[in-house]
Design an enzyme around this catalytic site. Structure first.
Site, PDB file in Angstrom:
ATOM      1  N   SER A  62      49.165 -45.570  18.289  1.00 32.74           N
ATOM      2  CA  SER A  62      49.945 -46.649  17.665  1.00 32.74           C
ATOM      3  C   SER A  62      49.106 -47.404  16.635  1.00 32.74           C
ATOM      4  O   SER A  62      47.883 -47.462  16.721  1.00 32.74           O
ATOM      5  CB  SER A  62      50.409 -47.654  18.723  1.00 32.74           C
ATOM      6  OG  SER A  62      51.241 -47.042  19.676  1.00 32.74           O
TER       7      SER A  62
HETATM    8  N1  SAH Z   1      50.224 -46.030  23.861  1.00 23.64           N
HETATM    9  C1  SAH Z   1      49.848 -44.913  23.038  1.00 23.64           C
HETATM   10  C2  SAH Z   1      50.936 -44.572  22.026  1.00 23.64           C
HETATM   11  C3  SAH Z   1      51.333 -43.174  22.233  1.00 23.64           C
HETATM   12  S1  SAH Z   1      52.757 -42.571  21.405  1.00 23.64           S
HETATM   13  C4  SAH Z   1      48.507 -45.146  22.360  1.00 23.64           C
HETATM   14  O1  SAH Z   1      47.974 -46.250  22.474  1.00 23.64           O
HETATM   15  O2  SAH Z   1      47.979 -44.218  21.748  1.00 23.64           O
HETATM   16  C5  SAH Z   1      53.892 -42.390  22.760  1.00 23.64           C
HETATM   17  C6  SAH Z   1      53.457 -41.535  23.912  1.00 23.64           C
HETATM   18  O3  SAH Z   1      54.529 -41.541  24.860  1.00 23.64           O
HETATM   19  C7  SAH Z   1      53.203 -40.060  23.590  1.00 23.64           C
HETATM   20  O4  SAH Z   1      51.935 -39.700  24.047  1.00 23.64           O
HETATM   21  C8  SAH Z   1      54.298 -39.322  24.356  1.00 23.64           C
HETATM   22  O5  SAH Z   1      53.910 -38.054  24.849  1.00 23.64           O
HETATM   23  C9  SAH Z   1      54.593 -40.296  25.492  1.00 23.64           C
HETATM   24  N2  SAH Z   1      55.902 -40.153  26.119  1.00 23.64           N
HETATM   25  C10 SAH Z   1      57.104 -39.863  25.542  1.00 23.64           C
HETATM   26  N3  SAH Z   1      58.076 -39.831  26.465  1.00 23.64           N
HETATM   27  C11 SAH Z   1      57.501 -40.112  27.670  1.00 23.64           C
HETATM   28  C12 SAH Z   1      57.968 -40.196  29.019  1.00 23.64           C
HETATM   29  N4  SAH Z   1      59.247 -39.996  29.351  1.00 23.64           N
HETATM   30  N5  SAH Z   1      57.074 -40.493  29.991  1.00 23.64           N
HETATM   31  C13 SAH Z   1      55.765 -40.691  29.693  1.00 23.64           C
HETATM   32  N6  SAH Z   1      55.255 -40.615  28.459  1.00 23.64           N
HETATM   33  C14 SAH Z   1      56.106 -40.314  27.444  1.00 23.64           C
END
Ligand code: SAH
Length: 216
Positions: A66
């Site tokens: 993010s």
């Molecule tokens: N908080 C993260 C942002 C990651 S982007 C950071 O600081 O880097 C969003 C993430 O959510 C991705 O890694 C994706 O694989 C995950 N994601 C999407 N759907 C999900 C679900 N149902 N359960 C868990 N993770 C999920």
């Protein structure tokens, strides 16, 4: 794994902190935490020059780390205290979890992609973030065995608040979640009682979608 955090990294990081402060983040504890987390370690080492720009960035598996400003907004809205037990949906790179951990919270974070889950588990362990527990699972279900949570943060886009997550929030607890299909409205939900919830909104953001099930 090269875990070097040099004076150059620290200098770039301070500039990033000044940057997001200028964009309107006033919570000193959040700015301090962002000043402490070595964001370059959460990205591929060949992109070290991108690590301290206020931008989202690809981390593989079609996912992104993010944007620091977005992390700062979500973290500020959560009003984190060191007593908080926090559930994060979407561990991704682990950067948001590390920021919450720097603020003293006990973090429970779920990721659905097994490769990201393994890579990030190793990274958080080797940097030494001990108060982050990671789970491979489907965030739509939350973590009933560890509920209730003081705070819940969702870092992927959904149309509707997953009902399992609402049930796992403490009374007076806060959930911050980006809602919407094309673009997302940052939304904060407070649980007022067993059945009553209050909702506030905080502008438009862009997130990758929350997907169902676990990916190998
Ligand atoms: N908080 C993260 C942002 C990651 S982007 C950071 O600081 O880097 C969003 C993430 O959510 C991705 O890694 C994706 O694989 C995950 N994601 C999407 N759907 C999900 C679900 N149902 N359960 C868990 N993770 C999920």
């Amino acid at each position: 794994m090269n875990l070097e955090d040099s004076f150059r990294h620290k200098g770039l990081r301070q500039r990033l902190v000044n940057d997001i402060e200028r964009k309107g983040i006033t919570d000193k504890k959040v700015l301090e935490a962002i000043g402490k987390v070595p964001r370059h370690l959460f990205m591929d080492s060949s992109f070290v020059n991108m690590a301290y720009k206020d931008q989202a960035f690809p981390i593989g598996e079609g996912q992104t780390i993010s944007q620091p400003y977005t992390v700062a907004v979500q973290t500020s809205l959560l009003k984190i205290t060191p007593e908080d037990k926090v559930l994060e949906i979407g561990t991704g790179s682990g950067y948001q979890a590390a920021v919450l951990s720097e603020m003293g919270a006990a973090v429970y974070s779920i990721e659905r992609q097994s490769r990201l889950y393994s890579k990030t588990s190793r990274l958080l362990k080797s940097i030494g973030y001990k108060n982050v527990k990671m789970f491979l699972g489907d965030g739509y279900e939350g973590l009933p065995e560890f509920a209730p949570f003081d705070k819940i943060i969702v870092t992927a886009a959904v149309d509707e608040v997953p009902s399992a997550l609402l049930l796992q929030l403490k009374t007076n607890g806060l959930m911050v979640i980006p809602l919407g299909e094309r673009s997302q409205t940052m939304t904060r939900i407070r649980r007022l009682s067993e059945e009553d919830f209050e909702q506030e909104t905080f502008g438009q953001f862009a997130f990758v979608p929350m997907l169902k099930g676990i990916a190998k």
